[in-house]
Design a protein around this motif. Structure first.
Motif, PDB file in Angstrom:
ATOM      1  N   ALA A 194      82.106 -29.129  -7.237  1.00 31.08           N
ATOM      2  CA  ALA A 194      83.641 -28.703  -7.588  1.00 31.08           C
ATOM      3  C   ALA A 194      83.588 -28.986  -9.197  1.00 31.08           C
ATOM      4  CB  ALA A 194      84.527 -29.591  -6.722  1.00 31.08           C
ATOM      5  N   LYS A 195      83.252 -27.790  -9.645  1.00 27.98           N
ATOM      6  CA  LYS A 195      83.245 -27.920 -11.110  1.00 27.98           C
ATOM      7  C   LYS A 195      84.166 -26.730 -11.588  1.00 27.98           C
ATOM      8  CE  LYS A 195      80.493 -27.186 -15.435  1.00 27.98           C
ATOM      9  NZ  LYS A 195      79.146 -27.145 -15.866  1.00 27.98           N
ATOM     10  N   TYR A 196      85.313 -27.081 -12.326  1.00 25.39           N
ATOM     11  CA  TYR A 196      86.378 -25.949 -12.701  1.00 25.39           C
ATOM     12  C   TYR A 196      86.051 -25.403 -13.938  1.00 25.39           C
ATOM     13  CZ  TYR A 196      88.783 -27.703  -8.642  1.00 25.39           C
ATOM     14  OH  TYR A 196      89.355 -28.110  -7.293  1.00 25.39           O
ATOM     15  N   CYS A 197      86.580 -24.555 -14.028  1.00 27.00           N
ATOM     16  CA  CYS A 197      86.490 -23.566 -15.404  1.00 27.00           C
ATOM     17  C   CYS A 197      87.683 -24.233 -16.334  1.00 27.00           C
ATOM     18  CB  CYS A 197      86.764 -22.041 -15.138  1.00 27.00           C
ATOM     19  SG  CYS A 197      86.450 -21.117 -16.707  1.00 27.00           S
ATOM     20  N   SER A 198      87.088 -24.885 -17.451  1.00 32.45           N
ATOM     21  CA  SER A 198      88.090 -26.170 -18.031  1.00 32.45           C
ATOM     22  C   SER A 198      88.004 -26.054 -19.211  1.00 32.45           C
ATOM     23  CB  SER A 198      87.707 -27.573 -17.426  1.00 32.45           C
ATOM     24  OG  SER A 198      88.497 -28.359 -18.134  1.00 32.45           O
ATOM     25  N   GLY A 199      89.214 -25.986 -20.020  1.00 31.34           N
ATOM     26  CA  GLY A 199      89.272 -26.052 -21.406  1.00 31.34           C
ATOM     27  C   GLY A 199      88.793 -27.591 -21.822  1.00 31.34           C
ATOM     28  N   PHE A 200      88.803 -28.367 -21.012  1.00 32.57           N
ATOM     29  CA  PHE A 200      88.195 -29.769 -21.347  1.00 32.57           C
ATOM     30  C   PHE A 200      86.782 -29.933 -21.639  1.00 32.57           C
ATOM     31  CE2 PHE A 200      92.250 -30.623 -19.270  1.00 32.57           C
ATOM     32  CZ  PHE A 200      92.754 -31.702 -19.935  1.00 32.57           C
ATOM     33  N   TYR A 201      86.080 -28.763 -21.634  1.00 36.25           N
ATOM     34  CA  TYR A 201      84.663 -28.902 -21.874  1.00 36.25           C
ATOM     35  C   TYR A 201      84.407 -28.563 -23.558  1.00 36.25           C
ATOM     36  CZ  TYR A 201      84.262 -28.163 -16.914  1.00 36.25           C
ATOM     37  OH  TYR A 201      84.365 -28.344 -15.574  1.00 36.25           O
ATOM     38  N   GLY A 202      85.282 -28.171 -24.187  1.00 36.69           N
ATOM     39  CA  GLY A 202      85.450 -27.842 -25.712  1.00 36.69           C
ATOM     40  C   GLY A 202      84.406 -28.568 -26.315  1.00 36.69           C
ATOM     41  N   PRO A 203      84.675 -29.938 -26.657  1.00 33.77           N
ATOM     42  CA  PRO A 203      83.777 -30.623 -27.342  1.00 33.77           C
ATOM     43  C   PRO A 203      82.221 -30.725 -27.104  1.00 33.77           C
ATOM     44  CG  PRO A 203      85.868 -31.916 -26.966  1.00 33.77           C
ATOM     45  CD  PRO A 203      85.862 -30.815 -25.978  1.00 33.77           C
ATOM     46  N   PHE A 204      82.030 -30.745 -25.668  1.00 36.41           N
ATOM     47  CA  PHE A 204      80.625 -30.691 -24.982  1.00 36.41           C
ATOM     48  C   PHE A 204      80.169 -29.582 -25.648  1.00 36.41           C
ATOM     49  CE2 PHE A 204      77.573 -28.956 -22.183  1.00 36.41           C
ATOM     50  CZ  PHE A 204      76.828 -30.047 -21.655  1.00 36.41           C
ATOM     51  N   ARG A 205      80.733 -28.487 -25.858  1.00 32.02           N
ATOM     52  CA  ARG A 205      80.181 -27.081 -26.192  1.00 32.02           C
ATOM     53  C   ARG A 205      79.450 -27.265 -27.655  1.00 32.02           C
ATOM     54  NH1 ARG A 205      83.495 -22.966 -22.318  1.00 32.02           N
ATOM     55  NH2 ARG A 205      82.817 -24.009 -20.519  1.00 32.02           N
ATOM     56  N   GLU A 206      80.233 -28.046 -28.504  1.00 34.07           N
ATOM     57  CA  GLU A 206      79.690 -28.251 -29.941  1.00 34.07           C
ATOM     58  C   GLU A 206      78.555 -29.383 -29.468  1.00 34.07           C
ATOM     59  OE1 GLU A 206      82.219 -30.799 -32.564  1.00 34.07           O
ATOM     60  OE2 GLU A 206      80.773 -31.302 -33.503  1.00 34.07           O
ATOM     61  N   ALA A 207      78.635 -30.146 -28.802  1.00 32.57           N
ATOM     62  CA  ALA A 207      77.475 -31.156 -28.829  1.00 32.57           C
ATOM     63  C   ALA A 207      76.106 -30.413 -27.972  1.00 32.57           C
ATOM     64  CB  ALA A 207      77.888 -32.368 -27.746  1.00 32.57           C
ATOM     65  N   ALA A 208      76.157 -29.568 -27.166  1.00 32.29           N
ATOM     66  CA  ALA A 208      75.149 -28.978 -26.785  1.00 32.29           C
ATOM     67  C   ALA A 208      74.952 -27.488 -27.058  1.00 32.29           C
ATOM     68  CB  ALA A 208      75.286 -28.648 -25.163  1.00 32.29           C
ATOM     69  N   GLN A 209      75.663 -27.071 -28.191  1.00 35.62           N
ATOM     70  CA  GLN A 209      75.481 -25.945 -28.686  1.00 35.62           C
ATOM     71  C   GLN A 209      75.516 -24.674 -27.735  1.00 35.62           C
ATOM     72  OE1 GLN A 209      72.446 -26.270 -31.329  1.00 35.62           O
ATOM     73  NE2 GLN A 209      73.822 -27.347 -32.858  1.00 35.62           N
ATOM     74  N   SER A 210      76.504 -24.835 -26.588  1.00 39.51           N
ATOM     75  CA  SER A 210      76.353 -23.900 -25.378  1.00 39.51           C
ATOM     76  C   SER A 210      77.618 -23.165 -25.075  1.00 39.51           C
ATOM     77  CB  SER A 210      76.022 -24.747 -24.094  1.00 39.51           C
ATOM     78  OG  SER A 210      77.116 -25.617 -24.098  1.00 39.51           O
ATOM     79  N   ALA A 211      78.264 -22.757 -26.230  1.00 36.66           N
ATOM     80  CA  ALA A 211      79.517 -22.093 -25.904  1.00 36.66           C
ATOM     81  C   ALA A 211      79.008 -20.475 -25.418  1.00 36.66           C
ATOM     82  CB  ALA A 211      80.240 -21.981 -26.885  1.00 36.66           C
ATOM     83  N   PRO A 212      79.711 -19.884 -24.500  1.00 39.55           N
ATOM     84  CA  PRO A 212      79.283 -18.459 -24.153  1.00 39.55           C
ATOM     85  C   PRO A 212      79.854 -17.573 -25.253  1.00 39.55           C
ATOM     86  CG  PRO A 212      81.060 -19.380 -22.831  1.00 39.55           C
ATOM     87  CD  PRO A 212      80.619 -20.351 -23.812  1.00 39.55           C
ATOM     88  N   GLN A 213      78.604 -16.539 -25.773  1.00 41.54           N
ATOM     89  CA  GLN A 213      78.737 -15.869 -26.683  1.00 41.54           C
ATOM     90  C   GLN A 213      79.900 -14.688 -26.417  1.00 41.54           C
ATOM     91  OE1 GLN A 213      77.497 -16.866 -29.787  1.00 41.54           O
ATOM     92  NE2 GLN A 213      77.215 -18.648 -28.600  1.00 41.54           N
ATOM     93  N   PHE A 214      79.886 -14.171 -25.100  1.00 45.49           N
ATOM     94  CA  PHE A 214      81.086 -13.320 -24.809  1.00 45.49           C
ATOM     95  C   PHE A 214      81.509 -13.737 -23.342  1.00 45.49           C
ATOM     96  CE2 PHE A 214      77.216 -12.010 -22.812  1.00 45.49           C
ATOM     97  CZ  PHE A 214      77.572 -11.820 -21.159  1.00 45.49           C
ATOM     98  N   GLY A 215      82.854 -13.430 -23.367  1.00 39.72           N
ATOM     99  CA  GLY A 215      83.337 -13.491 -22.138  1.00 39.72           C
ATOM    100  C   GLY A 215      83.661 -15.254 -21.990  1.00 39.72           C
ATOM    101  N   ASP A 216      83.980 -15.592 -20.453  1.00 38.16           N
ATOM    102  CA  ASP A 216      83.921 -16.901 -20.193  1.00 38.16           C
ATOM    103  C   ASP A 216      83.266 -17.160 -19.007  1.00 38.16           C
ATOM    104  OD1 ASP A 216      85.735 -16.064 -18.245  1.00 38.16           O
ATOM    105  OD2 ASP A 216      87.365 -15.906 -19.704  1.00 38.16           O
ATOM    106  N   ARG A 217      83.624 -18.347 -18.346  1.00 43.31           N
ATOM    107  CA  ARG A 217      82.834 -18.742 -17.299  1.00 43.31           C
ATOM    108  C   ARG A 217      83.557 -18.673 -16.121  1.00 43.31           C
ATOM    109  NH1 ARG A 217      78.854 -20.861 -20.225  1.00 43.31           N
ATOM    110  NH2 ARG A 217      78.801 -22.669 -21.259  1.00 43.31           N
ATOM    111  N   ARG A 218      84.699 -17.797 -15.955  1.00 46.34           N
ATOM    112  CA  ARG A 218      85.651 -17.703 -14.752  1.00 46.34           C
ATOM    113  C   ARG A 218      84.806 -16.845 -13.631  1.00 46.34           C
ATOM    114  NH1 ARG A 218      91.401 -16.144 -17.392  1.00 46.34           N
ATOM    115  NH2 ARG A 218      90.196 -15.371 -19.043  1.00 46.34           N
ATOM    116  N   SER A 219      83.963 -16.351 -13.828  1.00 47.12           N
ATOM    117  CA  SER A 219      83.243 -15.750 -12.570  1.00 47.12           C
ATOM    118  C   SER A 219      82.397 -16.544 -11.808  1.00 47.12           C
ATOM    119  CB  SER A 219      82.705 -14.319 -13.293  1.00 47.12           C
ATOM    120  OG  SER A 219      81.224 -14.717 -13.638  1.00 47.12           O
ATOM    121  N   TYR A 220      81.897 -17.609 -12.555  1.00 49.55           N
ATOM    122  CA  TYR A 220      81.164 -18.708 -11.660  1.00 49.55           C
ATOM    123  C   TYR A 220      81.968 -20.017 -11.476  1.00 49.55           C
ATOM    124  CZ  TYR A 220      79.057 -18.973 -16.235  1.00 49.55           C
ATOM    125  OH  TYR A 220      78.980 -18.969 -17.606  1.00 49.55           O
TER     126      TYR A 220
END
Ligand code: PBG
Length: 325
Positions: A194-220
């Motif tokens: 149960a992994k939610y499409c969350s704004g709370f992952y923001g800092p992780f995406r800096e840590a893992a350099q994994s921000a989506p380059q277009f769109g968001d993760r709402r389709s999964y």
């Protein structure tokens, strides 16, 4: 059943009696510490939005791993920053990948420590999505084979537990089949069910350099409005062979943790994610809250809701504080 016969304060009069009647006893035994592995030697780059957390090359990582193990924390979960990213996240499933080398080194240095690996493409793809892309759509079925390959390469490196966090349908079955076919029948699967499409992952995406380059993760990833759907996701992952399941993030979803705990008799994990950690750190740095008190309260609350396993960037601090208790 009323006052003055009943006085609940009787059981709150001293630490001794409060301790005697305490329902939840937070313990270091349930902690998992997340770590970020990067290429190179002697590298330690602080993550600005997550004070205390850094991207580290394997040699530096080992120094912190020794500290983690000495504190009695039973497990770490590894995330990788590859040398190069491409459309299919190729560096995620090669034997010489950063996570694979990290796992091998940790297994050698501290054999008592459990090593969990995050299985997902987003850290390794140039587009930053968790699956392969066609016409800006994340394709489900073609992604499964790559995730299974990644899990297998982690198992070969020595991972005890693989943790798929991509939210593709059918990934647990694909990974179990791949692991079993290669005789890794004892490698466990902790699914981010149960992994939610969350704004709370923001800092992780800096840590893992994994921000989506277009769109968001709402389709999964899941819609934050849905709790009943989480039970379905968990049921499917268990049917496919998950040994343990996770709810993520933790604090805004404690109702989901609780419902899952009530409905299923399997170990439940919750991920107290990067944004939750960053909020506590920022408020504490401003002198607005007491970090130790709040972090212990959060950890206790997540366990009270029903998670026996908690992934948290506060793990080292919590282990220290719990030791002193
Ligand atoms: C990879 C992954 C993410 C996190 C764990 N695994 C990020 C995401 O889904 O965007 C987030 C962890 C955190 O915020 O601490 N898919």
């Amino acid at each position: 059943m009323s006052f003055p016969t009943h006085r609940p304060r009787r059981l709150r009069r001293s630490e001794a009696i409060r301790n005697l009647v305490r329902e939840t006893r937070p313990s270091t035994a349930g902690l998992v510490y997340p770590m970020f592995v990067c290429p190179g030697k002697g590298v330690r780059v602080d993550v600005s939005s997550m004070p205390g957390v850094a991207q580290q090359s394997v040699d530096k990582l080992l120094e912190e791993v020794r500290e983690v193990a000495d504190l009695g924390i039973p497990a770490v979960i590894l995330f990788g920053l590859p040398e190069h990213k491409d459309a299919k996240g190729s560096e995620g499933y090669i034997a010489s990948g950063v996570v694979q080398r990290g796992v091998e080194a940790i297994r050698k240095a501290r054999p008592e420590l459990l090593v969990i690996t995050d299985v997902c493409l987003c850290e390794y793809t140039d587009h930053g999505h968790c699956g392969v892309i066609k016409d800006e759509q994340v394709l489900n079925d073609p992604t499964l084979e790559l995730l299974a390959e990644m899990a297998l390469s982690h198992a070969r490196a020595g991972a005890h537990i693989v943790a798929p966090s991509d939210m593709m349908d059918g990934r647990v079955a694909a990974i179990r089949k791949k692991l079993d076919a290669a005789n890794f029948t004892d490698v466990a699967i902790l699914s981010y069910a149960a992994k939610y499409c969350s704004g709370f992952y923001g800092p992780f995406r800096e840590a893992a350099q994994s921000a989506p380059q277009f769109g968001d993760r709402r389709s999964y990833q899941m819609d934050p409005a849905n709790a009943r759907e989480a039970l379905k996701e968990v049921a499917l992952d268990l049917e496919e062979g998950a040994d343990m399941i996770m709810v993520k993030p933790a604090l805004p979803y404690l109702d989901v943790v609780h419902r899952v705990r009530e409905a299923f008799d399997v170990p439940v994990a919750a991920y107290n994610v990067s944004g939750e950690y960053a909020m506590v750190k920022a408020a504490a740095q401003n002198g607005w809250i007491d970090e130790k008190r709040v972090a212990l309260e959060i950890f206790t609350s997540i366990q009270r809701a029903g998670a026996s396993i908690v992934l948290t960037y506060h793990a080292k601090d919590l282990a220290r504080w719990l030791k002193a208790c």
